[in-house]
Design an enzyme around this catalytic site. Structure first.
Site, PDB file in Angstrom:
ATOM      1  N   LYS A  16     -22.573  18.199  49.939  1.00  0.00           N
ATOM      2  CA  LYS A  16     -22.012  19.522  50.229  1.00  0.00           C
ATOM      3  C   LYS A  16     -20.493  19.450  50.087  1.00  0.00           C
ATOM      4  O   LYS A  16     -19.798  18.957  50.974  1.00  0.00           O
ATOM      5  CB  LYS A  16     -22.363  19.992  51.636  1.00  0.00           C
ATOM      6  N   GLY A  50     -13.102  15.233  56.759  1.00  0.00           N
ATOM      7  CA  GLY A  50     -12.829  16.576  57.230  1.00  0.00           C
ATOM      8  C   GLY A  50     -12.189  16.535  58.601  1.00  0.00           C
ATOM      9  O   GLY A  50     -11.555  15.540  58.970  1.00  0.00           O
ATOM     10  N   SER A  51     -12.403  17.576  59.370  1.00  0.00           N
ATOM     11  CA  SER A  51     -11.731  17.681  60.665  1.00  0.00           C
ATOM     12  C   SER A  51     -12.403  16.808  61.721  1.00  0.00           C
ATOM     13  O   SER A  51     -13.600  16.537  61.660  1.00  0.00           O
ATOM     14  CB  SER A  51     -11.717  19.128  61.141  1.00  0.00           C
ATOM     15  N   THR A  52     -11.604  16.394  62.698  1.00  0.00           N
ATOM     16  CA  THR A  52     -12.109  15.576  63.791  1.00  0.00           C
ATOM     17  C   THR A  52     -13.155  16.341  64.598  1.00  0.00           C
ATOM     18  O   THR A  52     -14.177  15.771  65.002  1.00  0.00           O
ATOM     19  CB  THR A  52     -10.945  15.143  64.700  1.00  0.00           C
ATOM     20  N   VAL A  58     -15.267  18.681  63.675  1.00  0.00           N
ATOM     21  CA  VAL A  58     -16.545  18.747  62.964  1.00  0.00           C
ATOM     22  C   VAL A  58     -17.245  17.395  63.011  1.00  0.00           C
ATOM     23  O   VAL A  58     -18.460  17.310  63.244  1.00  0.00           O
ATOM     24  CB  VAL A  58     -16.336  19.207  61.508  1.00  0.00           C
ATOM     25  N   GLU A  92     -13.697   9.968  57.799  1.00  0.00           N
ATOM     26  CA  GLU A  92     -12.228   9.954  57.792  1.00  0.00           C
ATOM     27  C   GLU A  92     -11.817  11.358  58.171  1.00  0.00           C
ATOM     28  O   GLU A  92     -12.201  12.332  57.521  1.00  0.00           O
ATOM     29  CB  GLU A  92     -11.708   9.561  56.404  1.00  0.00           C
ATOM     30  N   CYS A 101      -4.337  14.313  54.828  1.00  0.00           N
ATOM     31  CA  CYS A 101      -4.540  13.700  56.144  1.00  0.00           C
ATOM     32  C   CYS A 101      -3.415  12.726  56.464  1.00  0.00           C
ATOM     33  O   CYS A 101      -3.126  12.458  57.633  1.00  0.00           O
ATOM     34  CB  CYS A 101      -5.870  12.956  56.173  1.00  0.00           C
ATOM     35  N   GLU A 133      -2.117  18.578  64.878  1.00  0.00           N
ATOM     36  CA  GLU A 133      -2.241  18.550  63.420  1.00  0.00           C
ATOM     37  C   GLU A 133      -2.140  19.976  62.875  1.00  0.00           C
ATOM     38  O   GLU A 133      -2.915  20.852  63.250  1.00  0.00           O
ATOM     39  CB  GLU A 133      -3.575  17.931  63.005  1.00  0.00           C
TER      40      GLU A 133
END
Length: 543
Positions: free
Chosen positions: A212, A265-267, A269, A293, A327, A425
């Site tokens: 995805k 992606g985001s922490t 999620v 990551e 990132c 962030e």
């Protein structure tokens, strides 16, 4: 059946083209940009090798030119995720049993296609779809992606060579199997190379994958999928779906054959994924591999001995390349009081010289942020700072979304090292600096280490060897990638394996062997040439 041991030497990194005025590559890239803009693509999902169109179309617009339409992708449903998993499992045994050289050559051919036939089209797709300038696209969509494919073949061939010792009368060997089930790859918008590497690295190891991509990276992701098909990837090995995240998770994380997730992606999620996996742990045939990551709040620590021009170059490139949407982007900097005036003066002047605009004008250093959601979030920080007495904007701070999602590169100065823009962030072209007393270098290192929950990248800029040694030691756990006298971005495959710890992820180091181990399941095989015929050992005899 293998009838030889085949050698895959270290490939070396793909050369970065300059796109200088009059160069052949600049002419070719400009032509590719024009060609893509002249088309309106109809982008299907790819499940079991078939192009799937649902009729539920979502438009793709360049972030820097939102009135233009590049194409539409077909949004999927829960049923399409289920179909993707079914197709994965249907081909898993054949794919995992395929000879290594057969698998390897598919990805090596894909790398060759990227380096030649599709180089400028892939760069142009990344520039238009993700608003990257020519150089950022070249180092990402061309060079890094080519490096991932070639180096991963080399790394995996070296892993396969790792075999146990044998004793007299016994032969031991190690098989490096793919995982028993399917791998889910969930990839971000900001790097075409990451989007391609997450599914392909797992597939290279003999796994089957549901992929995805981010909705805002589909324009370049679909091109890579087509390249894989041209390179000979069998149908069903990698299945590309476009669905909402909750729909994807609800199907994949409840499936008995879920074997692992490869995520960037985001922490938040990633944390939610981990929770879902934990809640369903009793359903799985095997314990899943969880590789992620995530975010970063990356720092530049400046020592009183630092050269001001070096500092400014590191800050401008580190904070504002690709609009700070990395990132690893420099987003907080600690400047000693003895250098504060000169660094601020040079930094403001440098930022004022930056041109902002469309990717098709190669003189623009900064382009648009990825979408309206990102624009609104970043701009909300700037609005807050303008009203706050704890901080001030030194340069930049303006934003407009009339023609595209443009935010000026912005430098904020704060007197509070715990100010929100030093801690949270932002993921945009925003750098916050804090001036510390030049005599408090060591104390400031403690602040750097404790300020953020993230630990992805960081840098020390100094001409004092002892200071470098001290920072390297005290910031050991503050960054998974640490840079000395450089910006904290730009990790190169095979040179700086990438990943961080704390809230920045599992630190499984993409661009190295370490990541590939996560997609392998080892089996030890012992063969005894003269097996015993009696259970009794000599010690049982008393006489």
């Amino acid at each position: 059946m293998n009838i030889g041991t085949f050698n895959y030497p270290s490939p070396g990194n793909e050369p970065v083209l300059s796109y200088a005025p009059g160069s052949p590559e600049k002419v070719a890239l400009k032509k590719a940009l024009s060609s893509l803009k002249a088309k309106t693509l109809d982008i299907p999902m790819y499940i079991g090798g078939k192009a799937i169109r649902t009729g539920r179309k979502i438009a793709i617009h360049p972030p820097h030119e939102i009135e233009h339409t590049l194409g539409h992708f077909h949004m999927g449903t829960k049923q399409h995720v289920e179909q993707a998993i079914t197709n994965c499992l249907k081909v898993r045994e054949n794919w995992s049993n395929r000879s290594w050289e057969s698998r390897a050559h598919i990805f090596l051919k894909a790398a060759d296609l990227l380096a030649t036939k599709y180089r400028f089209e892939m760069n142009a797709a990344t520039m238009l779809g993700q608003s990257k300038n020519a150089y950022q696209a070249e180092i990402d969509a061309a060079c890094e992606l080519i490096d991932f494919l070639r180096y991963n073949v080399y790394f995996l061939s070296e892993i396969y060579k790792q075999q146990p010792v044998s004793a007299p009368g016994i032969h031991n060997r190690m098989e490096w199997r793919g995982l028993e089930g399917f791998v889910l790859a969930v990839t971000p918008f900001n790097f075409t190379a990451i989007g391609a590497n997450l599914p392909s690295s797992a597939a290279m190891c003999g796994n089957v994958v549901v992929w995805k991509p981010s909705d805002t990276q589909i324009y370049s992701a679909q091109l890579f999928m087509r390249i894989l098909k041209e390179a000979g990837l069998p149908d069903g090995v990698i299945n590309m779906v476009y669905v909402d995240g909750p729909v994807l998770g609800d199907v994949c994380f409840k499936h008995a054959d879920f074997a692992g997730v490869h995520f960037t992606g985001s922490t938040s999620v990633f944390n939610h994924m981990w929770k879902q996996i934990g809640e369903n742990i009793g359903k799985y045939k095997s314990y899943p591999r969880i590789v992620g990551e995530t975010g970063g709040k990356d720092f530049v620590m400046v020592h009183p001995s630092a050269d001001a021009d070096t500092v400014v170059a590191a800050l401008v490139r580190g904070a504002f390349e690709f609009q700070g949407q990395k990132c690893s982007a420099a987003s907080r900097a600690y400047i000693p009081s003895n250098l504060a005036n000169i660094v601020k003066s040079k930094l403001v002047k440098a930022v004022q010289s930056i041109q902002v605009g469309t990717v098709e004008d190669f003189s623009n250093f900064v382009n648009a942020v990825i979408d309206e959601k990102a624009f609104d979030k970043i701009n909300s920080y700037l609005t807050r700072v303008k009203k706050d007495k704890k901080a001030k904007i030194l340069v930049g701070g303006n934003a407009s979304k009339k023609k595209g999602y443009f935010i000026e590169p912005t430098v904020i100065e704060t007197k509070d090292p715990q100010y929100l823009t030093m801690c949270e962030e932002i993921f945009g072209p925003v750098l916050t600096i804090y001036i510390y007393p030049a005599t408090k270098f060591e104390k400031t290192l403690e602040i750097v280490n404790s300020t953020s929950k993230y630990a992805l990248t960081g840098a020390i800029i100094s001409q004092d060897r002892e200071a470098i040694e001290m920072a390297t030691h005290k910031l050991r756990h503050a960054a998974g990638n640490f840079y000395i006298n450089d910006k904290p971005t730009g990790a190169v495959v095979g040179q700086q394996p990438f990943g961080g710890a704390r809230a920045s992820g599992t630190n499984d180091k993409a661009g190295s062997m370490l990541n590939l181990y996560r997609w392998l399941s080892a089996r030890t095989i012992k063969e005894t040439f003269n097996p015993p015929t009696d259970y009794k050992y000599p010690f049982l005899n008393e006489a």
